[in-house]
Design an enzyme around this catalytic site. Structure first.
Site, short mmCIF file in Angstrom:
data_model
loop_
_atom_site.label_atom_id
_atom_site.label_comp_id
_atom_site.label_asym_id
_atom_site.label_seq_id
_atom_site.Cartn_x
_atom_site.Cartn_y
_atom_site.Cartn_z
CG ASN A 159 -1.73 1.18 1.42
OD1 ASN A 159 -1.80 2.03 0.53
ND2 ASN A 159 -2.38 1.30 2.58
CE LYS A 189 -0.25 3.15 4.78
NZ LYS A 189 -0.17 3.21 6.23
CG HIS A 234 -5.94 1.82 5.05
ND1 HIS A 234 -5.53 2.77 5.95
CD2 HIS A 234 -4.93 0.93 4.92
CE1 HIS A 234 -4.30 2.46 6.35
NE2 HIS A 234 -3.91 1.36 5.74
CD GLU A 254 -3.06 5.37 6.78
OE1 GLU A 254 -3.00 5.46 5.55
OE2 GLU A 254 -2.16 4.82 7.46
CD GLU A 279 -3.66 -2.69 7.21
OE1 GLU A 279 -2.54 -2.89 6.75
OE2 GLU A 279 -4.33 -1.68 6.94
N GLY A 335 2.26 2.05 10.80
CA GLY A 335 3.22 3.16 10.68
C GLY A 335 3.90 3.54 11.98
CB SER A 345 5.01 -2.02 11.93
OG SER A 345 4.57 -0.71 12.20
#
Ligand code: PGA
Length: 252
Positions: free
Chosen positions: A9, A11, A95, A97, A167, A173, A213
């Protein structure tokens, strides 16, 4: 047997030149590898250029999000047919985010999954708990709500096309990976839910990726868990060296 599936991904990173260069390096490195399914998810504006760079490779192309309509007065949105038109075979949906910063809801995820499947895209449906939810021991409750919301009224035959990505938000991250044991516990729970919603055979065939991660150094022990079938990788997918090492280390 569930074929391992690793997706990068990207991003909001990489402009056309960098994205195409990375795609070409990956295509070369993964040439002939057929025991693993691979995909990358670039920014919308570079999809077409990356699709050309990945032509004749074994790396699929994914959108990072999608709207549930294919056309109409929806300024700023990108529909499933538009993604296919740009060369995508996959799409990431829900996702964290998107959920956190852009108001994505379980209901929206459900509509997007249905639209993506109808267009013939393979969705990667993301779920995961936040740190405070884990600390309050609400992880499985959150996963239950997100899974049932995402899959609401999606028939079995369509659900079989979906890949789930677990996730944990606190691991994305942050450099903090869930331990293989923590990840496996939730993956097993997700598979149990799939068996409840559909049946054991469906649960056994749907792939569940881990994300948060994931690095070349920790992929092996994650993949060794019985219910972890691959990974959705952010940071470590942005450099050819680390993504290539990660994919190679994922194989037994
Ligand atoms: P990360 O991102 O690997 O940088 O933690 C994973 C993701 O958000 O899909």
């Amino acid at each position: 047997m569930r074929k391992p599936f690793i997706a990068g991904n990207w991003k909001l990173n990489l402009l056309t030149e960098e994205a195409v260069a990375l795609a070409k390096k990956l295509a070369l490195a993964f040439k002939g590898m057929d025991n693993i399914e691979l995909a990358v998810a670039p920014v919308f504006t570079v999809l077409y250029a990356v699709a050309k760079a990945l032509k004749n490779s074994n790396i699929g192309l994914a959108g990072q999000d999608v709207y549930w309509e294919n056309s109409g007065a929806f300024t700023g949105e990108v529909g499933p047919e538009s993604l296919k038109d740009a060369g995508c075979g996959y799409v990431i949906i829900g996702h964290s985010e998107r959920r956190e910063y852009f108001g994505e809801t379980d209901q929206g995820v459900n509509k997007k999954l249905k639209a993506a499947i109808a267009a013939g895209l393979i969705p990667i449906c993301c779920i995961g708990e936040k740190l405070e939810e884990r600390e309050q021991e609400k992880t499985l409750k959150v996963i239950d709500r997100q899974m049932r919301g995402a899959l609401m009224s999606i028939p079995r035959a369509e659900a079989l096309k979906i890949t789930i990505a677990y996730e944990p938000v606190w691991a994305i991250g942050t450099g903090k990976t869930a331990t293989p044991g923590q990840a496996q516990e939730v993956h097993a729970f997700i598979r149990k839910l799939l068996a409840e919603i559909y049946d054991q055979e469906a649960a056994d065939s749907i792939r569940i990726q881990y994300g948060g991660s994931v690095k070349p150094e920790n992929i092996k022990e994650l993949m060794a868990q019985p219910d972890i079938d691959g990974a959705l990788v952010g940071g470590a997918s942005l450099k050819a060296e680390s993504f290539i090492a990660l994919v190679k280390n994922s194989l037994p």
